[in-house]
Design a protein around this motif. Structure first.
Motif, PDB file in Angstrom:
ATOM      1  N   LEU A 123       0.832  -1.209   0.000  1.00 37.54           N
ATOM      2  CA  LEU A 123       0.000   0.000   0.000  1.00 37.54           C
ATOM      3  C   LEU A 123       0.866   1.258   0.000  1.00 37.54           C
ATOM      4  N   SER A 124       2.015   1.202   0.655  1.00 40.69           N
ATOM      5  CA  SER A 124       2.944   2.339   0.631  1.00 40.69           C
ATOM      6  C   SER A 124       3.508   2.534  -0.774  1.00 40.69           C
ATOM      7  N   ILE A 125       3.877   1.433  -1.419  1.00 34.68           N
ATOM      8  CA  ILE A 125       4.418   1.531  -2.783  1.00 34.68           C
ATOM      9  C   ILE A 125       3.342   2.104  -3.717  1.00 34.68           C
ATOM     10  N   ALA A 126       2.131   1.594  -3.574  1.00 32.82           N
ATOM     11  CA  ALA A 126       1.018   2.085  -4.397  1.00 32.82           C
ATOM     12  C   ALA A 126       0.804   3.589  -4.162  1.00 32.82           C
ATOM     13  N   SER A 127       0.941   4.020  -2.918  1.00 29.00           N
ATOM     14  CA  SER A 127       0.767   5.447  -2.599  1.00 29.00           C
ATOM     15  C   SER A 127       1.848   6.279  -3.291  1.00 29.00           C
ATOM     16  N   GLY A 128       3.079   5.796  -3.254  1.00 32.08           N
ATOM     17  CA  GLY A 128       4.169   6.506  -3.929  1.00 32.08           C
ATOM     18  C   GLY A 128       3.925   6.592  -5.427  1.00 32.08           C
ATOM     19  N   MET A 129       3.411   5.514  -6.006  1.00 34.22           N
ATOM     20  CA  MET A 129       3.102   5.528  -7.442  1.00 34.22           C
ATOM     21  C   MET A 129       1.996   6.549  -7.733  1.00 34.22           C
TER      22      MET A 129
END
Lengths: 278, 310
Positions: A123-129
């Protein structure tokens, strides 16, 4: 709409069939959590998302991440059915040298957006994307599936705060709320409830649906498009192992083993339903 | 000798990279006034992300930004940047060779007052053990600028150890930093010391002392801890009687381990200077701590004498 739903139901059966075949008899595999989210994944890949298997890195595509990376099988099935790679490659799952790793690997397989599997991080990676897409003025969406067992990870809540602070309304998380963690019922083992109130208090726009009802799934995904200034959480109430009768609601099928007989029964059932559906 | 603060030069360098390239973004975990990412924030508020005191999310969030083509620099104290977010760096950044730059500020014992919880003498070991990771440790402010620019040009994850305190400027002005290459700071013929970070200037002082005693110590700056051109390292030790290593880090898994493994089977004596297997502690000054843990020019001189007496 009815026609669409029929089509999607048939697609979802095919994905579950592929999942069962990929695992095979007498082998461990993440059957339960792959089947619980199969309908949502079907709706995304075969209806909602803008994507092109021939151009997996197309800038304007919508992105899909499994924060609960152990459900990789359902994504592999969807990617193969879409044509990202040959269906025959599904047979190589977890073999030495295979592009189909036990957990999704962006370096190996086209269509995989990030390396996930260590729970709480997707979810953190998705947020950064999503933040990068906003910086670039693109209107692509980032869809991210989170598990309800995974909600115990502290990083999920760090991401929840960051996504709402940065108003990432291009981020749609889907909670695969199947109620089971690997060792039993979430309510008994380590209760992550109440869910809705938590996400609302973290500043998310929350929707709640039956994660096996395509009309509700499609409506929620369309509603998410209208939300402004907040990330969206779709709580999808699901059944772990959905569609595989002997695995439904059975925690041990989290990463379970089908007997020869169970495997044959599952294949027979999904094939028969498939014929019926057509 | 002229002294400058590596952190300040770091912040200025990041800002100038930000001017040059829109893809550069910065993420901070509430230490911007220390790491000096505040200079970037002031210049480019739209490309600066305050992530709160949440290093794990910061690392994974940066992975997402990098996957979409940004060049994120993430900041915290070295101990948190490398340790608190270790799994996020391993899983989301290194396995996928994702282009995130991790800035471990106040490295080693350089945050002298805050004690063991805030000091970082294990970060080299942690970061060097990760495939795809590049690990760099500038010896002064001038090299910090070169290293940050090289990290920016490099495609893939980079970890940079940055000292909190003013350090003497030793970096040769006309030299261009190249990832992987050790650099001779002072020529010598009897012994060689491979040093990094603050220990390079200590090694130069030790070389001066030894020269007065009639011995010649070559000083090599190993600012590229990984990758490191092992053949070049061996070549630099040609003809000397013994080898010394010096890093402000645990003896385990840092420069001591790296150099020792290169000279495996060499037969010549090797002395390693670093922190024995123990944690740091608070002190009123940086020098007090370096003294206490044996990270001094005297220790380098003593090591040299032990080798020469053999």
């Amino acid at each position: 709409m009815e026609q669409l739903i029929k089509e999607l139901e048939s697609r979802a059966r095919t994905l579950r069939y592929r999942i069962v075949k990929m695992i095979g008899p007498e082998e461990k595999g993440h059957l339960g959590g792959s089947c619980s989210i199969a309908d949502v994944v079907t709706a995304l890949y075969f209806h909602k998302m803008r994507h092109d298997p021939k151009q997996p890195k197309l800038r304007t595509r919508d992105r899909f991440l499994l924060s609960k990376g152990h459900a990789a099988l359902v994504q592999y099935a969807a990617l193969a059915e879409c044509g990202y790679f040959p269906l025959s490659e599904l047979d190589t799952l977890k073999e030495l040298g295979s592009r189909l790793q036990g957990h999704p690997d962006m370096m190996k397989l086209p269509g995989v957006e990030a390396n996930t599997g260590s729970l709480g991080q997707g979810l953190s990676i998705a947020s950064g994307m999503a933040a990068a897409l906003k910086l670039d003025g693109l209107d692509s969406k980032v869809y991210c599936v989170v598990g309800d067992g995974e909600m115990a990870e502290g990083q999920i809540w760090e991401a929840a705060m960051a996504a709402s602070f940065y108003k990432l309304d291009n981020l749609v998380a889907i909670l695969d709320r199947n109620g089971l963690q690997a060792t039993g019922r979430i309510q008994e083992r380590f209760n992550t409830n109440p869910v809705r109130e938590k996400w609302e208090s973290f500043g998310w726009h929350v929707l709640e649906i039956d994660g096996h009802d395509f009309a509700q799934i499609i409506e929620a995904l369309d509603t998410a498009d209208q939300v402004q200034g907040k990330p969206v959480m779709i709580i999808a109430n699901t059944v772990k192992g959905k569609g595989i009768p002997f695995a439904e609601g059975v925690a041990s099928f989290h990463n379970g083993t089908m007997t020869q007989e169970q495997f044959a029964r599952a294949c027979q059932l999904l094939e028969a339903e498939e014929c019926e559906g057509r | 000798m002229k002294e400058l603060n590596p952190r300040v030069v770091y912040g200025e360098t990041l800002r100038s990279l930000g001017e040059k390239d829109q893809r550069v973004v910065a993420l901070e975990a509430d230490l911007g006034g220390s790491t000096m990412s505040c200079l970037f924030e002031r210049a480019f508020p739209d490309r600066f992300f305050e992530m709160g005191i949440a290093e794990q999310n910061m690392a994974s969030f940066a992975a997402g930004l990098a996957i979409e083509g940004k060049i994120p620099f993430i900041h915290s104290f070295a101990v948190f940047a490398s340790g608190r977010a270790y799994d996020q760096i391993r899983q989301g950044i290194c396995i996928g060779n994702v282009n995130v730059k991790i800035v471990g500020s106040s490295s080693g014992l350089s945050d002298f007052g805050d004690g063991a919880t805030h000091q970082s003498i294990e970060d080299t070991a942690l970061m060097c053990s990760l495939p795809n990771m590049t690990v760099l440790e500038p010896m002064d402010a001038a090299e910090t600028e070169k290293i940050v620019e090289a990290a920016y040009r490099h495609q893939g994850p980079v970890y940079i150890r940055i000292n909190r305190n003013d350090l003497p400027i030793l970096y040769p002005e006309d030299h261009d930093f190249v990832i992987g290459e050790p650099v001779v700071i002072r020529e010598g013929t009897d012994l060689v010391v491979f040093a990094s970070g603050v220990m390079v200037s200590k090694a130069v002082s030790a070389a001066n002392q030894l020269a007065e005693m009639g011995f010649s110590l070559k000083v090599v700056n190993v600012s590229s801890l990984k990758p490191l051109n092992a053949e070049r390292v061996k070549e630099l030790a040609n003809g000397v009687q013994g080898i010394i290593t010096a890093q402000e880090h645990s003896q385990l898994g840092g420069l001591a381990s790296i150099i020792t493994s290169i000279f495996k089977g060499d037969g010549r004596p090797i002395e390693t200077i670093g922190v024995a297997d123990r944690f740091g502690q608070s002190a009123k000054s940086y020098e007090d701590l370096l003294q206490h843990y044996g990270l001094t020019e005297e220790e380098i001189v003593a090591s040299a004498q032990r080798i020469l007496r053999r």
